[in-house]
Design a protein around this motif. Sequence first.
Motif, PDB file in Angstrom:
ATOM      1  N   ALA A  48       2.361   2.333   6.509  1.00 34.36           N
ATOM      2  CA  ALA A  48       3.438   2.026   5.765  1.00 34.36           C
ATOM      3  C   ALA A  48       4.216   0.994   6.791  1.00 34.36           C
ATOM      4  O   ALA A  48       3.844   0.748   7.824  1.00 34.36           O
ATOM      5  CB  ALA A  48       4.458   3.122   5.866  1.00 34.36           C
ATOM      6  N   TYR A  58       6.477  -0.291   1.771  1.00 35.43           N
ATOM      7  CA  TYR A  58       5.168  -0.549   1.449  1.00 35.43           C
ATOM      8  C   TYR A  58       4.170   0.549   2.089  1.00 35.43           C
ATOM      9  O   TYR A  58       4.527   1.015   3.071  1.00 35.43           O
ATOM     10  CB  TYR A  58       4.431  -1.882   2.008  1.00 35.43           C
ATOM     11  CG  TYR A  58       5.340  -3.112   1.814  1.00 35.43           C
ATOM     12  CD1 TYR A  58       6.307  -3.477   2.646  1.00 35.43           C
ATOM     13  CD2 TYR A  58       5.139  -3.997   0.573  1.00 35.43           C
ATOM     14  CE1 TYR A  58       7.259  -4.275   2.555  1.00 35.43           C
ATOM     15  CE2 TYR A  58       6.162  -5.145   0.428  1.00 35.43           C
ATOM     16  CZ  TYR A  58       6.738  -5.330   1.471  1.00 35.43           C
ATOM     17  OH  TYR A  58       7.774  -6.290   1.295  1.00 35.43           O
ATOM     18  N   TYR A  59       3.402   1.165   1.346  1.00 36.11           N
ATOM     19  CA  TYR A  59       2.474   2.124   1.749  1.00 36.11           C
ATOM     20  C   TYR A  59       0.991   1.988   1.371  1.00 36.11           C
ATOM     21  O   TYR A  59       0.744   1.699   0.299  1.00 36.11           O
ATOM     22  CB  TYR A  59       3.044   3.631   1.051  1.00 36.11           C
ATOM     23  CG  TYR A  59       4.511   3.961   1.304  1.00 36.11           C
ATOM     24  CD1 TYR A  59       5.554   3.475   0.344  1.00 36.11           C
ATOM     25  CD2 TYR A  59       4.866   4.748   2.388  1.00 36.11           C
ATOM     26  CE1 TYR A  59       6.879   3.813   0.834  1.00 36.11           C
ATOM     27  CE2 TYR A  59       6.222   4.944   2.671  1.00 36.11           C
ATOM     28  CZ  TYR A  59       7.174   4.608   2.092  1.00 36.11           C
ATOM     29  OH  TYR A  59       8.488   4.987   2.202  1.00 36.11           O
ATOM     30  N   GLN A  61      -2.189   3.985  -0.271  1.00 38.82           N
ATOM     31  CA  GLN A  61      -2.330   4.715  -1.459  1.00 38.82           C
ATOM     32  C   GLN A  61      -2.336   6.067  -0.683  1.00 38.82           C
ATOM     33  O   GLN A  61      -1.426   7.068  -1.469  1.00 38.82           O
ATOM     34  CB  GLN A  61      -3.624   4.449  -1.972  1.00 38.82           C
ATOM     35  CG  GLN A  61      -3.712   5.300  -3.089  1.00 38.82           C
ATOM     36  CD  GLN A  61      -2.508   4.911  -4.289  1.00 38.82           C
ATOM     37  OE1 GLN A  61      -2.318   3.782  -4.362  1.00 38.82           O
ATOM     38  NE2 GLN A  61      -1.973   5.976  -5.162  1.00 38.82           N
ATOM     39  N   LYS A  64       1.431   7.319  -0.198  1.00 33.24           N
ATOM     40  CA  LYS A  64       2.661   7.289  -1.446  1.00 33.24           C
ATOM     41  C   LYS A  64       2.774   8.626  -1.778  1.00 33.24           C
ATOM     42  O   LYS A  64       1.871   9.538  -2.025  1.00 33.24           O
ATOM     43  CB  LYS A  64       2.038   6.542  -2.520  1.00 33.24           C
ATOM     44  CG  LYS A  64       2.033   4.931  -2.086  1.00 33.24           C
ATOM     45  CD  LYS A  64       1.345   4.263  -3.454  1.00 33.24           C
ATOM     46  CE  LYS A  64       1.335   2.730  -3.132  1.00 33.24           C
ATOM     47  NZ  LYS A  64       0.977   1.809  -4.032  1.00 33.24           N
ATOM     48  N   GLY A  65       4.128   8.768  -1.978  1.00 35.76           N
ATOM     49  CA  GLY A  65       4.557  10.185  -2.558  1.00 35.76           C
ATOM     50  C   GLY A  65       4.753  11.364  -1.353  1.00 35.76           C
ATOM     51  O   GLY A  65       5.338  12.234  -1.459  1.00 35.76           O
ATOM     52  N   THR A  68       7.760   8.761   4.044  1.00 36.79           N
ATOM     53  CA  THR A  68       8.721   7.726   3.654  1.00 36.79           C
ATOM     54  C   THR A  68       8.899   7.074   5.004  1.00 36.79           C
ATOM     55  O   THR A  68       9.118   7.660   6.237  1.00 36.79           O
ATOM     56  CB  THR A  68       9.779   8.713   3.267  1.00 36.79           C
ATOM     57  OG1 THR A  68       9.768   9.418   2.030  1.00 36.79           O
ATOM     58  CG2 THR A  68      11.075   7.759   2.800  1.00 36.79           C
TER      59      THR A  68
END
Length: 121
Positions: A48, A58-59, A61, A64-65, A68
């Motif tokens: 990230a 930006y993360y 894949q 993501k979710g 943070t």
Amino acid sequence: VQLQASGGGLVQAGGSLRLSCAVSGRTGSPYVMGWFRQAPGKEREFVAAINRSATRTYYTQSAKGRFTISRDNAKNTMYLQMNSLKPEDTAVYYCAAGDFYGTSAGDYGYWGQGTQVTVSS
């Protein structure tokens, strides 16, 4: 410029950890910052990144979710909140700083020493 990563540890799958990265020695505008990780026998990979003003993140894949990234420029510190951890997240996590955003390790000129994250199944 020195980066000090902390917050790693051993956690069960599904658990959470919060990594921190303290930056010292920098004057002027803050760096773009990011997190990378490296598992045994694998190359260091992007996780990230966050821009200077913390307005864009930006993360990869897989993050993501679940992860943070954030920063507190007043404290010169960046964070990575990791939730729903999986055994495949096990790696040494490195924080990095640079002048421009990128997803390659070579895009960042300054690195912390790494903190171990181990997720048990």
